[in-house]
Scaffold this active site. Structure first.
Site, PDB file in Angstrom:
ATOM      1  N   ARG A  50     -39.531  48.825  28.813  1.00  0.00           N
ATOM      2  CA  ARG A  50     -40.555  48.163  29.628  1.00  0.00           C
ATOM      3  C   ARG A  50     -39.870  47.093  30.468  1.00  0.00           C
ATOM      4  O   ARG A  50     -38.679  46.840  30.308  1.00  0.00           O
ATOM      5  CB  ARG A  50     -41.729  47.625  28.802  1.00  0.00           C
ATOM      6  CG  ARG A  50     -41.472  47.091  27.442  1.00  0.00           C
ATOM      7  CD  ARG A  50     -40.603  45.861  27.376  1.00  0.00           C
ATOM      8  NE  ARG A  50     -41.085  44.818  28.267  1.00  0.00           N
ATOM      9  CZ  ARG A  50     -40.368  43.826  28.718  1.00  0.00           C
ATOM     10  NH1 ARG A  50     -39.082  43.707  28.389  1.00  0.00           N
ATOM     11  NH2 ARG A  50     -40.860  42.911  29.510  1.00  0.00           N
ATOM     12  N   GLY A  51     -40.644  46.472  31.388  1.00  0.00           N
ATOM     13  CA  GLY A  51     -40.048  45.552  32.356  1.00  0.00           C
ATOM     14  C   GLY A  51     -39.774  46.349  33.627  1.00  0.00           C
ATOM     15  O   GLY A  51     -39.191  47.441  33.562  1.00  0.00           O
ATOM     16  N   ALA A  52     -40.211  45.796  34.760  1.00  0.00           N
ATOM     17  CA  ALA A  52     -40.237  46.574  36.003  1.00  0.00           C
ATOM     18  C   ALA A  52     -38.897  47.246  36.354  1.00  0.00           C
ATOM     19  O   ALA A  52     -38.843  48.470  36.552  1.00  0.00           O
ATOM     20  CB  ALA A  52     -40.746  45.695  37.142  1.00  0.00           C
ATOM     21  N   ARG A  93     -46.793  54.644  34.321  1.00  0.00           N
ATOM     22  CA  ARG A  93     -47.360  53.291  34.407  1.00  0.00           C
ATOM     23  C   ARG A  93     -47.582  52.971  35.894  1.00  0.00           C
ATOM     24  O   ARG A  93     -46.713  53.249  36.714  1.00  0.00           O
ATOM     25  CB  ARG A  93     -46.414  52.247  33.767  1.00  0.00           C
ATOM     26  CG  ARG A  93     -46.217  52.476  32.260  1.00  0.00           C
ATOM     27  CD  ARG A  93     -45.524  51.290  31.612  1.00  0.00           C
ATOM     28  NE  ARG A  93     -46.427  50.154  31.482  1.00  0.00           N
ATOM     29  CZ  ARG A  93     -46.037  48.931  31.127  1.00  0.00           C
ATOM     30  NH1 ARG A  93     -44.757  48.690  30.901  1.00  0.00           N
ATOM     31  NH2 ARG A  93     -46.899  47.943  31.006  1.00  0.00           N
ATOM     32  N   GLN A 200     -44.359  40.231  24.167  1.00  0.00           N
ATOM     33  CA  GLN A 200     -42.998  40.361  24.719  1.00  0.00           C
ATOM     34  C   GLN A 200     -42.239  39.036  24.630  1.00  0.00           C
ATOM     35  O   GLN A 200     -41.008  39.028  24.516  1.00  0.00           O
ATOM     36  CB  GLN A 200     -43.054  40.808  26.191  1.00  0.00           C
ATOM     37  CG  GLN A 200     -43.508  42.230  26.412  1.00  0.00           C
ATOM     38  CD  GLN A 200     -44.998  42.329  26.641  1.00  0.00           C
ATOM     39  OE1 GLN A 200     -45.765  41.483  26.200  1.00  0.00           O
ATOM     40  NE2 GLN A 200     -45.426  43.363  27.335  1.00  0.00           N
ATOM     41  N   ASP A 241     -43.734  42.280  38.757  1.00  0.00           N
ATOM     42  CA  ASP A 241     -43.849  43.751  38.737  1.00  0.00           C
ATOM     43  C   ASP A 241     -44.080  44.312  40.129  1.00  0.00           C
ATOM     44  O   ASP A 241     -43.776  45.478  40.396  1.00  0.00           O
ATOM     45  CB  ASP A 241     -44.992  44.183  37.818  1.00  0.00           C
ATOM     46  CG  ASP A 241     -44.550  44.051  36.368  1.00  0.00           C
ATOM     47  OD1 ASP A 241     -44.642  42.935  35.827  1.00  0.00           O
ATOM     48  OD2 ASP A 241     -44.058  45.051  35.816  1.00  0.00           O
ATOM     49  N   ASN A 251     -47.773  40.231  37.906  1.00  0.00           N
ATOM     50  CA  ASN A 251     -46.869  40.110  36.751  1.00  0.00           C
ATOM     51  C   ASN A 251     -47.723  40.148  35.477  1.00  0.00           C
ATOM     52  O   ASN A 251     -48.958  40.250  35.548  1.00  0.00           O
ATOM     53  CB  ASN A 251     -46.039  38.822  36.844  1.00  0.00           C
ATOM     54  CG  ASN A 251     -44.901  38.796  35.828  1.00  0.00           C
ATOM     55  OD1 ASN A 251     -44.161  39.768  35.688  1.00  0.00           O
ATOM     56  ND2 ASN A 251     -44.755  37.708  35.089  1.00  0.00           N
ATOM     57  N   LYS A 252     -47.066  40.052  34.352  1.00  0.00           N
ATOM     58  CA  LYS A 252     -47.727  40.156  33.044  1.00  0.00           C
ATOM     59  C   LYS A 252     -48.980  39.293  32.962  1.00  0.00           C
ATOM     60  O   LYS A 252     -48.980  38.143  33.420  1.00  0.00           O
ATOM     61  CB  LYS A 252     -46.723  39.753  31.956  1.00  0.00           C
ATOM     62  CG  LYS A 252     -47.224  39.786  30.533  1.00  0.00           C
ATOM     63  CD  LYS A 252     -47.871  41.093  30.129  1.00  0.00           C
ATOM     64  CE  LYS A 252     -46.998  42.306  30.352  1.00  0.00           C
ATOM     65  NZ  LYS A 252     -47.774  43.582  30.280  1.00  0.00           N
TER      66      LYS A 252
HETATM   67  O1  MRU Z   1     -45.790  45.459  30.259  1.00  0.00           O
HETATM   68  P1  MRU Z   1     -44.365  45.059  30.506  1.00  0.00           P
HETATM   69  O2  MRU Z   1     -43.694  44.514  29.298  1.00  0.00           O
HETATM   70  O3  MRU Z   1     -43.589  46.180  31.168  1.00  0.00           O
HETATM   71  O4  MRU Z   1     -44.474  43.881  31.558  1.00  0.00           O
HETATM   72  C1  MRU Z   1     -43.290  43.260  31.988  1.00  0.00           C
HETATM   73  C2  MRU Z   1     -43.500  42.107  32.892  1.00  0.00           C
HETATM   74  O5  MRU Z   1     -44.606  41.782  33.270  1.00  0.00           O
HETATM   75  C3  MRU Z   1     -42.276  41.425  33.409  1.00  0.00           C
HETATM   76  O6  MRU Z   1     -42.509  40.071  33.603  1.00  0.00           O
HETATM   77  C4  MRU Z   1     -41.886  42.059  34.756  1.00  0.00           C
HETATM   78  O7  MRU Z   1     -41.797  43.449  34.632  1.00  0.00           O
HETATM   79  C5  MRU Z   1     -40.616  41.527  35.288  1.00  0.00           C
HETATM   80  S1  MRU Z   1     -39.230  42.110  34.380  1.00  0.00           S
HETATM   81  C6  MRU Z   1     -37.818  41.579  35.131  1.00  0.00           C
END
Ligand code: MRU
Length: 358
Positions: A50-52, A93, A200, A241, A251-252
């Site tokens: 996970r993470g963009a 996603r 996270q 994201d 973002n999250k």
């Molecule tokens: O649902 P996730 O864990 O994929 O969400 C991740 C985030 O929101 C991060 O802050 C974002 O992807 C930036 S990662 C460098």
């Protein structure tokens, strides 16, 4: 002390796509070796990766892996099947634009070699996926250097979710800036929001920073305001994201709340993201698709303790949008910019210097 990560988030390993299984952290460090693109797609969907930026890299590798396993040798049939694999990976996603950015980049390589023999196309796709990974790490390091200029020794910096090495090819975006400041010898401390519902911050950010001996204090999400009021937080920095042309940032979930609190308390709020996270095709954050995830993420803690009555109605948006005017600067590998200037990154880079903050 040099802060170097001691794990591999995503990469090629003996012909498979290897991912650190983030669902198991921090309890266990376990690697998942995906044998086909279906396994990569499932790993993205279930948050093993996970993470963009990490999602984008995994999808690119998944596409190359799927291509390698295709039996078709006729170039036009091959292209058609490849498009089907890309569609399956793209459906995992919806919010992180890096997923679509990486798949588009891979599709361009395929299209540019539509007449080549299948074997050389497969090799080109594998090489492109590795380049996406290598470039991501380089962008994070560049962003780290640029962003570290905004951090002073003695700062306590709040971050939300995980925008670290675990969310990228390595080094991290928001945590990359923190790592770079730490490597510069600045005595800093990180406050990690636990980041409900998937945790996270607690599970990943706290673990990742502790691996590198970077001081970190874990809080629950509802504690940030009180700490700001007490003067215990000097800066906030988060990842992204998807960033719209007007500088709004997806973002999250919970990022927006942190930004509002930071504004109220006069605390600078930074976003660190590579240019692969920009979506200049959308005018504002209102166009960012927000993923709705399984209600069980809210009714249960980490799939274990059941903390809500059976049958309760649940909302579980995984992301929110922070309006551009709450953001002090967006830090990219090409410099730091005011959110209203971010659209300039879509143009000629020679003219960017007038708009760079650092
Ligand atoms: O649902 P996730 O864990 O994929 O969400 C991740 C985030 O929101 C991060 O802050 C974002 O992807 C930036 S990662 C460098």
């Amino acid at each position: 002390m040099g802060a170097r990560t001691r794990f591999t988030t995503v990469g090629w390993h003996e012909g498979r796509v290897r991912l650190i299984d983030q669902r198991q952290l921090p309890g266990q460090v376990v690697y998942l070796d995906c044998a086909d693109h279906h396994e990569v797609a499932e790993a993205i969907r279930n948050l093993s990766v996970r993470g963009a930026p990490a999602i984008g890299i995994a999808a690119a590798m998944g596409l190359a892996l799927g291509a390698r396993l295709l039996a078709t040798r006729d170039p036009s049939g091959f292209q058609k099947e490849l498009a089907g694999i890309a569609d399956e990976l793209a459906a995992t996603r919806p919010t992180a634009v890096n997923l679509f950015w990486a798949l588009d980049r891979m599709k361009r390589v395929a299209a540019s070699r539509s007449q080549s023999d299948v074997e050389s196309l497969v090799q080109a796709l594998i090489a492109e996926s590795q380049a996406i990974l290598d470039e991501d790490i380089a962008m994070n390091r560049a962003m780290g250097k640029i962003g570290a200029a905004f951090i002073e020794g003695g700062d306590t910096i709040l971050t939300h979710c995980n925008a670290g090495a675990l969310a990228t090819g390595g080094y991290g975006t928001a945590l990359g800036v923190i790592r770079a400041a730490w490597e510069d010898g600045k005595k800093i401390r990180v406050i990690a929001d636990e980041t409900r519902p998937v945790l996270q911050g607690a599970r990943l950010t706290a673990w990742e920073l502790m691996q590198d001996d970077i001081p970190v204090t874990l809080i629950t999400d509802n504690m940030a305001g009180a700490l700001m009021r007490e003067g215990r937080i000097q800066r906030c920095i988060v990842g992204a994201d998807r960033i719209a042309a007007n500088g709004d940032v997806g973002n999250k979930i919970g990022t927006y709340g942190v930004a509002v609190l930071a504004r109220y308390h006069g605390i600078p709020f930074y976003v660190a993201a590579p240019t692969s996270t920009l979506d200049l095709s959308i005018p504002s954050g209102a166009h960012i698709p927000i993923e709705a995830r399984d209600p069980r993420e809210v009714t249960h803690v980490h799939g274990l303790a059941h903390i809500a009555p059976d049958g309760v109605d649940v909302a579980n948006p995984a992301f929110d949008v922070t309006p551009a005017d709450l953001i002090t600067a967006i830090i990219t590998e090409k410099g730091a910019f005011r959110p209203k200037d971010i659209h300039r990154l879509g143009g000629d880079s020679a003219s960017l210097s007038a708009y760079r903050l650092a």
